[in-house]
Design a protein around this motif. Sequence first.
Motif, mmCIF file in Angstrom:
data_model
loop_
_atom_site.group_PDB
_atom_site.id
_atom_site.type_symbol
_atom_site.label_atom_id
_atom_site.label_comp_id
_atom_site.label_asym_id
_atom_site.label_seq_id
_atom_site.Cartn_x
_atom_site.Cartn_y
_atom_site.Cartn_z
ATOM 1 N N ALA A 45 114.472 68.281 -14.564
ATOM 2 C CA ALA A 45 115.354 67.876 -13.469
ATOM 3 C C ALA A 45 115.596 69.075 -12.565
ATOM 4 O O ALA A 45 115.559 70.226 -13.011
ATOM 5 N N GLY A 46 115.835 68.771 -11.295
ATOM 6 C CA GLY A 46 116.058 69.861 -10.362
ATOM 7 C C GLY A 46 116.452 69.353 -8.996
ATOM 8 O O GLY A 46 116.632 68.151 -8.772
ATOM 9 N N TYR A 47 116.576 70.279 -8.061
ATOM 10 C CA TYR A 47 116.935 69.920 -6.692
ATOM 11 C C TYR A 47 116.370 70.955 -5.731
ATOM 12 O O TYR A 47 115.988 72.067 -6.123
ATOM 13 N N THR A 48 116.309 70.598 -4.472
ATOM 14 C CA THR A 48 115.972 71.539 -3.404
ATOM 15 C C THR A 48 116.804 71.183 -2.188
ATOM 16 O O THR A 48 117.036 69.999 -1.907
ATOM 17 N N PHE A 49 117.263 72.205 -1.492
ATOM 18 C CA PHE A 49 118.097 72.005 -0.314
ATOM 19 C C PHE A 49 117.738 73.069 0.706
ATOM 20 O O PHE A 49 117.640 74.257 0.364
ATOM 21 N N GLU A 50 117.533 72.660 1.959
ATOM 22 C CA GLU A 50 117.151 73.610 2.993
ATOM 23 C C GLU A 50 118.170 73.620 4.125
ATOM 24 O O GLU A 50 118.690 72.570 4.532
ATOM 25 N N ILE A 51 118.454 74.817 4.612
ATOM 26 C CA ILE A 51 119.335 74.988 5.762
ATOM 27 C C ILE A 51 118.635 75.884 6.772
ATOM 28 O O ILE A 51 117.743 76.669 6.411
ATOM 29 N N SER A 66 116.246 67.674 1.413
ATOM 30 C CA SER A 66 117.381 67.787 0.502
ATOM 31 C C SER A 66 117.151 66.747 -0.583
ATOM 32 O O SER A 66 117.407 65.563 -0.391
ATOM 33 N N VAL A 67 116.640 67.167 -1.727
ATOM 34 C CA VAL A 67 116.101 66.239 -2.723
ATOM 35 C C VAL A 67 116.607 66.574 -4.122
ATOM 36 O O VAL A 67 116.637 67.734 -4.535
ATOM 37 N N LEU A 68 116.983 65.545 -4.867
ATOM 38 C CA LEU A 68 117.289 65.620 -6.292
ATOM 39 C C LEU A 68 116.184 64.894 -7.052
ATOM 40 O O LEU A 68 115.788 63.789 -6.646
ATOM 41 N N TRP A 69 115.665 65.493 -8.112
ATOM 42 C CA TRP A 69 114.568 64.861 -8.846
ATOM 43 C C TRP A 69 114.775 64.960 -10.364
ATOM 44 O O TRP A 69 115.440 65.872 -10.853
ATOM 45 N N VAL A 70 114.178 64.002 -11.067
ATOM 46 C CA VAL A 70 114.193 64.001 -12.523
ATOM 47 C C VAL A 70 112.821 63.568 -13.033
ATOM 48 O O VAL A 70 112.087 62.852 -12.344
ATOM 49 N N LYS A 71 112.479 63.999 -14.242
ATOM 50 C CA LYS A 71 111.253 63.583 -14.910
ATOM 51 C C LYS A 71 111.638 62.991 -16.267
ATOM 52 O O LYS A 71 111.726 63.725 -17.254
ATOM 53 N N PRO A 72 111.864 61.664 -16.333
ATOM 54 C CA PRO A 72 112.252 61.047 -17.603
ATOM 55 C C PRO A 72 111.184 61.181 -18.671
ATOM 56 O O PRO A 72 111.495 61.271 -19.862
ATOM 57 N N ILE A 73 109.924 61.165 -18.241
ATOM 58 C CA ILE A 73 108.801 61.474 -19.132
ATOM 59 C C ILE A 73 107.836 62.361 -18.364
ATOM 60 O O ILE A 73 107.901 62.450 -17.132
ATOM 61 N N ASP A 74 106.942 63.000 -19.070
ATOM 62 C CA ASP A 74 106.105 64.029 -18.457
ATOM 63 C C ASP A 74 105.266 63.507 -17.296
ATOM 64 O O ASP A 74 105.023 64.217 -16.322
ATOM 65 N N PHE A 127 113.608 57.006 -1.569
ATOM 66 C CA PHE A 127 113.327 57.162 -2.995
ATOM 67 C C PHE A 127 111.822 57.286 -3.166
ATOM 68 O O PHE A 127 111.052 56.554 -2.536
ATOM 69 N N MET A 128 111.393 58.233 -4.004
ATOM 70 C CA MET A 128 109.970 58.417 -4.242
ATOM 71 C C MET A 128 109.680 58.454 -5.732
ATOM 72 O O MET A 128 110.397 59.116 -6.494
ATOM 73 N N ALA A 129 108.626 57.729 -6.114
ATOM 74 C CA ALA A 129 108.148 57.748 -7.498
ATOM 75 C C ALA A 129 106.718 58.270 -7.499
ATOM 76 O O ALA A 129 105.870 57.800 -6.729
ATOM 77 N N GLU A 130 106.436 59.253 -8.368
ATOM 78 C CA GLU A 130 105.098 59.818 -8.516
ATOM 79 C C GLU A 130 104.689 59.695 -9.982
ATOM 80 O O GLU A 130 105.412 60.156 -10.877
ATOM 81 N N VAL A 131 103.536 59.084 -10.211
ATOM 82 C CA VAL A 131 103.071 58.814 -11.575
ATOM 83 C C VAL A 131 101.662 59.380 -11.747
ATOM 84 O O VAL A 131 100.791 59.174 -10.885
ATOM 85 N N THR A 132 101.429 60.084 -12.852
ATOM 86 C CA THR A 132 100.098 60.600 -13.192
ATOM 87 C C THR A 132 99.702 60.033 -14.551
ATOM 88 O O THR A 132 99.849 60.694 -15.587
ATOM 89 N N PRO A 133 99.199 58.794 -14.576
ATOM 90 C CA PRO A 133 98.918 58.119 -15.849
ATOM 91 C C PRO A 133 97.779 58.741 -16.642
ATOM 92 O O PRO A 133 97.793 58.716 -17.871
ATOM 93 N N ILE A 134 96.781 59.284 -15.921
ATOM 94 C CA ILE A 134 95.666 59.959 -16.594
ATOM 95 C C ILE A 134 95.329 61.212 -15.805
ATOM 96 O O ILE A 134 95.731 61.362 -14.644
#
Length: 382
Positions: A45-51, A66-74, A127-134
Amino acid sequence: MWTKAVLVPVANDGEDYKAGLTQAWGGAARTAGLGVNGVNEEGTAGYTFEIRDQAGEDKINHGDRSVLWVKPIDMVKLSVGYFDDGDNGFRQGSGFGAWDWLRPSRTTDLFFDGDAAIMDKKSGDGFMAEVTPIEGLKVMANIPFLKTGTYIQDAYDIYKKTQIGAAYTIDGTGTLKVLWTGVSEETKKAGKKSDYTGKIGVAFNLTAVENLNLAIGAKFDIVDEDYKVDDSNFSTKSFGEWGGAKNKAYFALNAGYQVSDAMKVSLAGGVKLFKNSGFDPKWGIGAGVDYVVMDGLTLNTDVRYISETKYSKNGIKVDGKDDAVSFLVGVSKGFSNGSLGVGFEGITNGIGFSEIPAGKDDKGKAHDGFMWCVPVVLTFSF
């Protein structure tokens, strides 16, 4: 931290001499910008913020993200907030030469867009979802969910503009990308409804040849044959340089080749075809050479041609001087975390630069001849 400012000690708009401070793409110069990032120890989990501060504006502005993100699984990353144009991981352009100086109008648009000539960008709240299944495969969905001043809105208004993409990388060969950008707009004329549902883009990046970066791409509108936009909506800003009611397809290419340690050659070009106009394309081509004269000192050259720059509201070209040639000759010196560049740029037919439109005479007629400027580019990063 990254920031760039373009000082223009002298320029000519065809009628008067100009001077001032701006940035490569126009507007107030970014004299300071700072990105603040945080991530937990596990990297889940993390965040980024720009000014940033901009010269001429007595305030500190929100930056590009200005983004908050989490990775529930790898293999899954979920992000929410305000995204920059390239945060979807698919944006790809043709940035070289004049793109990094004071951009000549039109000849740094469309085929030469350093951000999105090959694949589309998308910015704003969402909202953005990024998935790397393989291994090698990435799937992305970018869903915008906010309008200015409205935090909850109609679900259809959100989902109709969703962007979905997939990219597959073959190690040692290249990457294939497919990107769908939704629009879903409807017009009604004489009781008949017509739809513009969005656009699809495909691209391939070749990495198999040593010292060569090659990308080719195509974009297509998915639109009813008789779809039209009203006058208030028809503009290159609202539909993009390759968009509009009469567009059929757009093909672009970008290449960079490191000839030697001292020399790099860049090339970009493309063709834009219109519906109901036969084979009468708009096209452009440009090239740049960067040559390291000595340690830290580089010579930058750039020349571009675009066949048409003016269109009537229905997408058909108008008569007159509607092509353009631009050029750049500059020298840049790198030092520590910064650089300083001084150059000379010119463009024909009164097309102008990002912050310098063609001047008008005392009768209000816009200048349609040669324009030039002397940009001084300052950059800093760490």
